[in-house]
Design an enzyme around this catalytic site. Structure first.
Site, mmCIF file in Angstrom:
data_model
loop_
_atom_site.group_PDB
_atom_site.id
_atom_site.type_symbol
_atom_site.label_atom_id
_atom_site.label_comp_id
_atom_site.label_asym_id
_atom_site.label_seq_id
_atom_site.Cartn_x
_atom_site.Cartn_y
_atom_site.Cartn_z
ATOM 1 N N MET A 190 10.664 -7.123 4.038
ATOM 2 C CA MET A 190 10.858 -7.859 5.282
ATOM 3 C C MET A 190 12.178 -8.648 5.327
ATOM 4 O O MET A 190 12.229 -9.745 5.863
ATOM 5 C CB MET A 190 9.651 -8.784 5.536
ATOM 6 C CG MET A 190 8.405 -7.979 5.898
ATOM 7 S SD MET A 190 8.781 -6.750 7.196
ATOM 8 C CE MET A 190 7.194 -6.032 7.521
ATOM 9 N N SER A 236 0.836 -1.210 0.000
ATOM 10 C CA SER A 236 0.000 0.000 0.000
ATOM 11 C C SER A 236 0.872 1.262 0.000
ATOM 12 O O SER A 236 0.496 2.274 -0.605
ATOM 13 C CB SER A 236 -0.978 0.000 1.174
ATOM 14 O OG SER A 236 -0.312 0.217 2.386
ATOM 15 N N GLU A 288 0.973 7.081 6.932
ATOM 16 C CA GLU A 288 2.149 6.629 6.168
ATOM 17 C C GLU A 288 2.013 7.033 4.709
ATOM 18 O O GLU A 288 2.974 7.459 4.065
ATOM 19 C CB GLU A 288 2.292 5.104 6.253
ATOM 20 C CG GLU A 288 2.620 4.585 7.639
ATOM 21 C CD GLU A 288 2.860 3.076 7.657
ATOM 22 O OE1 GLU A 288 3.440 2.546 6.700
ATOM 23 O OE2 GLU A 288 2.460 2.420 8.641
ATOM 24 N N ASP A 334 20.435 2.818 8.390
ATOM 25 C CA ASP A 334 21.831 2.526 8.733
ATOM 26 C C ASP A 334 21.905 1.050 9.116
ATOM 27 O O ASP A 334 20.970 0.297 8.861
ATOM 28 C CB ASP A 334 22.356 3.490 9.808
ATOM 29 C CG ASP A 334 21.663 3.285 11.152
ATOM 30 O OD1 ASP A 334 20.876 2.316 11.291
ATOM 31 O OD2 ASP A 334 21.913 4.086 12.062
ATOM 32 N N ARG A 391 22.757 -14.301 2.594
ATOM 33 C CA ARG A 391 22.237 -12.931 2.516
ATOM 34 C C ARG A 391 23.144 -12.038 1.666
ATOM 35 O O ARG A 391 22.688 -11.236 0.867
ATOM 36 C CB ARG A 391 22.115 -12.367 3.938
ATOM 37 C CG ARG A 391 21.707 -10.922 3.994
ATOM 38 C CD ARG A 391 20.684 -10.638 5.047
ATOM 39 N NE ARG A 391 20.998 -11.191 6.345
ATOM 40 C CZ ARG A 391 21.554 -10.503 7.341
ATOM 41 N NH1 ARG A 391 21.896 -9.246 7.159
ATOM 42 N NH2 ARG A 391 21.762 -11.051 8.509
ATOM 43 N N HIS A 437 8.436 3.284 8.908
ATOM 44 C CA HIS A 437 8.203 2.411 10.069
ATOM 45 C C HIS A 437 6.963 2.914 10.833
ATOM 46 O O HIS A 437 6.809 4.126 11.029
ATOM 47 C CB HIS A 437 9.437 2.433 10.977
ATOM 48 C CG HIS A 437 9.285 1.532 12.155
ATOM 49 N ND1 HIS A 437 9.450 0.158 12.059
ATOM 50 C CD2 HIS A 437 8.946 1.787 13.440
ATOM 51 C CE1 HIS A 437 9.223 -0.383 13.248
ATOM 52 N NE2 HIS A 437 8.920 0.588 14.102
ATOM 53 N N LEU A 479 18.968 -6.002 5.469
ATOM 54 C CA LEU A 479 19.996 -5.798 4.444
ATOM 55 C C LEU A 479 21.382 -5.869 5.086
ATOM 56 O O LEU A 479 21.588 -5.392 6.204
ATOM 57 C CB LEU A 479 19.779 -4.436 3.785
ATOM 58 C CG LEU A 479 18.470 -4.331 2.975
ATOM 59 C CD1 LEU A 479 18.127 -2.876 2.678
ATOM 60 C CD2 LEU A 479 18.555 -5.145 1.687
#
Ligand code: GAR
Length: 203
Positions: A89, A12, A173, A140, A64, A108, A92
């Site tokens: 989700m 969304s 948001e 970060d 990863r 967030h 990184l």
């Protein structure tokens, strides 16, 4: 400004960014929508709007770092200026974050630094705060710890459930994220260490 949106689910916030980018005079363009979930609504939304959607399957990578390296290559190939995480989700790697320093932002659903991590709305309800909201921040290496760009406040009512509160925050948001992206595209966001100045007079 060329923007990539990374999203795993419903999308969304991606939709709010698509809508904003389609408005006349928008200072940014969505050049890639990338998901780690093949059937995500986010990829369907991209397709519906004629945007380039990419599915990167985590199962195709041994770790990863390998996934993130493929992601970084794709982003570089598309000459992306700004990476927007919108319900992405995956955590990184520090290599990826260092590679795109100050070019990755996240939304967030709380007033950071309160209630980072998962289930931010439930955390706020359980704690009993009277106000929460949403935050857009630079990413970060920590979990939701990067410099805050802007926030919107949402009241919590006595009869709120996680669902009712989440949907009230989500509405904010959808206002906040496009506003910040437009601000960055117009050069209105200045970073000075942990502090970010958002020159809203010009937005
Ligand atoms: C949004 O509420 C976003 O703030 C949250 O996931 C939802 C994604 O919704 N992100 C986080 O909790 C990140 N820590 P959407 O897929 O409909 O945009």
């Amino acid at each position: 400004m060329r923007v990539a949106v990374l999203a795993s689910g419903r999308g969304s916030n991606l939709q709010a960014l698509i809508d904003s980018s389609e408005m006349e005079g928008a200072p940014f363009k969505l050049s890639a929508v990338i998901s780690d979930k093949k059937d995500s609504l986010a990829l369907k939304r991209a397709c519906k709007h004629g945007l380039k959607g990419y599915f990167l399957n985590p199962k195709d990578y041994c770790c990863r770092e390998d996934f993130d390296s493929a992601l970084a290559q794709l982003i570089k190939r598309k000459n992306i200026d700004l990476i927007c995480l919108a319900g992405f989700m995956r955590i990184l790697s520090s290599e990826f974050i260092a590679c795109f320093s100050h070019s990755i932002i996240n939304i967030h659903p709380s007033l950071l630094p309160s209630f980072p991590g998962l289930e931010a709305q439930k955390q706020a309800l359980d704690y009993g705060v009277k106000y929460t909201g949403c935050t857009v921040h630079f990413v970060d290496e920590g979990v939701d710890t990067g410099p805050v760009i802007d926030q919107r406040v949402v009241p919590i009512y006595d009869n709120d459930t996680v669902e009712s509160l989440s949907s009230r925050i989500l509405k904010e948001e959808h206002v906040l994220y496009p506003r910040v992206v437009k601000g960055i595209a117009r050069g209105l966001v200045e970073i000075n260490g942990r502090k970010v100045i958002f020159h809203k007079g010009g937005s």
